[in-house]
Scaffold this active site. Sequence first.
Site, PDB file in Angstrom:
ATOM      1  CG  ASN A 139      -4.889  17.330   0.245  1.00 44.48           C
ATOM      2  OD1 ASN A 139      -5.902  17.924   0.600  1.00 44.48           O
ATOM      3  ND2 ASN A 139      -4.743  16.033   0.372  1.00 44.48           N
ATOM      4  CE  LYS A 192       3.551   7.132   6.281  1.00 53.20           C
ATOM      5  NZ  LYS A 192       3.276   8.069   5.171  1.00 53.20           N
ATOM      6  CB  THR A 217      -2.627  13.452   5.394  1.00 51.86           C
ATOM      7  OG1 THR A 217      -2.892  12.423   4.451  1.00 51.86           O
ATOM      8  CG2 THR A 217      -1.176  13.397   5.821  1.00 51.86           C
ATOM      9  CE  LYS A 219       5.245   7.512  -1.359  1.00 46.96           C
ATOM     10  NZ  LYS A 219       4.545   7.852  -0.101  1.00 46.96           N
ATOM     11  CE  LYS A 236      -4.011   2.092   0.517  1.00 42.01           C
ATOM     12  NZ  LYS A 236      -3.681   2.920  -0.654  1.00 42.01           N
ATOM     13  CB  SER A 296      -5.918   4.770   2.190  1.00 43.74           C
ATOM     14  OG  SER A 296      -5.605   5.851   1.362  1.00 43.74           O
TER      15      SER A 296
HETATM   16  N1  GLU Z   1       0.793   8.986   0.164  1.00 44.81           N
HETATM   17  C1  GLU Z   1       0.280   8.893   1.488  1.00 44.81           C
HETATM   18  C2  GLU Z   1       1.364   8.518   2.459  1.00 44.81           C
HETATM   19  O1  GLU Z   1       2.531   8.707   2.210  1.00 44.81           O
HETATM   20  C3  GLU Z   1      -0.951   7.999   1.573  1.00 44.81           C
HETATM   21  C4  GLU Z   1      -0.753   6.589   1.172  1.00 44.81           C
HETATM   22  C5  GLU Z   1      -2.038   5.769   1.058  1.00 44.81           C
HETATM   23  O2  GLU Z   1      -3.099   6.284   1.362  1.00 44.81           O
HETATM   24  O3  GLU Z   1      -1.918   4.621   0.649  1.00 44.81           O
HETATM   25  O4  GLU Z   1       1.093   8.092   3.542  1.00 44.81           O
END
Ligand code: GLU
Length: 446
Positions: free
Chosen positions: A250, A123, A219, A135, A99, A378
């Site tokens: 954002n 995370k 976030t 990623k 993810k 998410s």
């Molecule tokens: N890009 C965001 C992060 O770095 C969200 C990632 C997601 O929702 O999968 O946490």
Amino acid sequence: MTAAVAGFNLKRKTVTEHGGIVMEKDQIVEKKKEDSFGAAERRVRESVERLQLPSVVYEFLKKPQRFMEASIPVQMDHGGVELFSGYRAQHNNVLGPFKGGIRFHPGVTAASVKALSLLMTLKCALIGVPFGGGKGGVACNSLEMSAAEKERVSRGYIRAFVDLIGPEIDIPAPDLFTDARVMGWMVDEYCALTGRYTPGVLTGKPVEVGGSVGRKEATSRGCVYVAREAAKICGITLKDATVVVQGCGNVGGQAAQFFSELGCKVISVCDISGGLYRAEGIAIPDLLDHVKETGLIEGFAGGEKIAGEELLTMDCDILVPAAMENQLTAANAPEIKARLIVEAANGPTTPEAEQILSERGIFLVPDVLANSGGVTVSYFEWVQNNQGLYWDLETVNQRLEKMMVEAFHTVYRFGRERSAGGTLREAAYGYAVQRLAEAMRLRGWY
Ligand code: GLU
């Protein structure tokens, strides 16, 4: 043998030649400064050692399980075709499908995507969502692209990786310079290519096409929830606390909004067009209207114009870096006056800066904890897609708050019990690595 020579490592390397003759060679290797991403891997190794876990846990986590690179041909508005480099790192899936976001930015490289995928694994483990880490990115200057070109890059990315993603495999999301609009094009391309309506293939979609309410602000909202908990520990009263936010995209813009709703005075914000300062607090809703209209802070009349660099070292209670990586450095860390730093961006603090800040007693909530609200909602979006049953905003926000507050205190407690004297980042890494190690052991990976 290693000797330091002004910025270089002089290494005496022992080389065994084919005939078994051992030779010694002097080699000059440039000593690379460790950035915030390089430090992530080292911290995982240190956590493994500190927790006395088998070293194979570090071997599993030090690099992605799978890494893909693709050339993405894009028809440009001028008529020609340009090839862009696209990447997807599938770091670890012991806790669930890979993810993580996809960024469209000129600074995207294979190494940065790999490093960011490790942060996602940590995370997700830390916040407690059933996902692994991944990623993606495309090296492109999306700010200079038309919407049509951006759409073609988005569709091209999905065509390149269609066989490698899916709601039970790898679930992308927005990141730097990608948003719900981009996710809308991507989910459309995926559904068209596979011939199935599959909204759960990615998250951060527009609400109209299967997105979750509250995902866009998640976030920032999560970041403010943990800031509130950390403020209690630091003895900061939020009413009238002064807040500085670096970045007005954002994440930064919404964070400024939520801080001001809690009664804080947001005295300074900045973006690529420069900074803004107002001692009595900036009227954030007006500023966000202006940014929505013009795309930039520049031209907003409700504050004094300042240079972006002035912002980080400004006198304030809470500093929120919500822009790019490596912003708090050895050069500015000694001058930082905030009592609390909340990392809304990924990797905004270099290891040298962190050392200085920690010696100066500044409390820092690390990225893997502070900005995990995005991936948390998410997860809610993916659950709603799987069930075909959608929640209201109150439910989303309540569940987000509960998970963020619990994760903050769990990590804080873990730090006090297991790494006394260490930073909250060390505690966050330790807690995440322990969870990952246990899952790997129970699944028989070692
Ligand atoms: N890009 C965001 C992060 O770095 C969200 C990632 C997601 O929702 O999968 O946490």
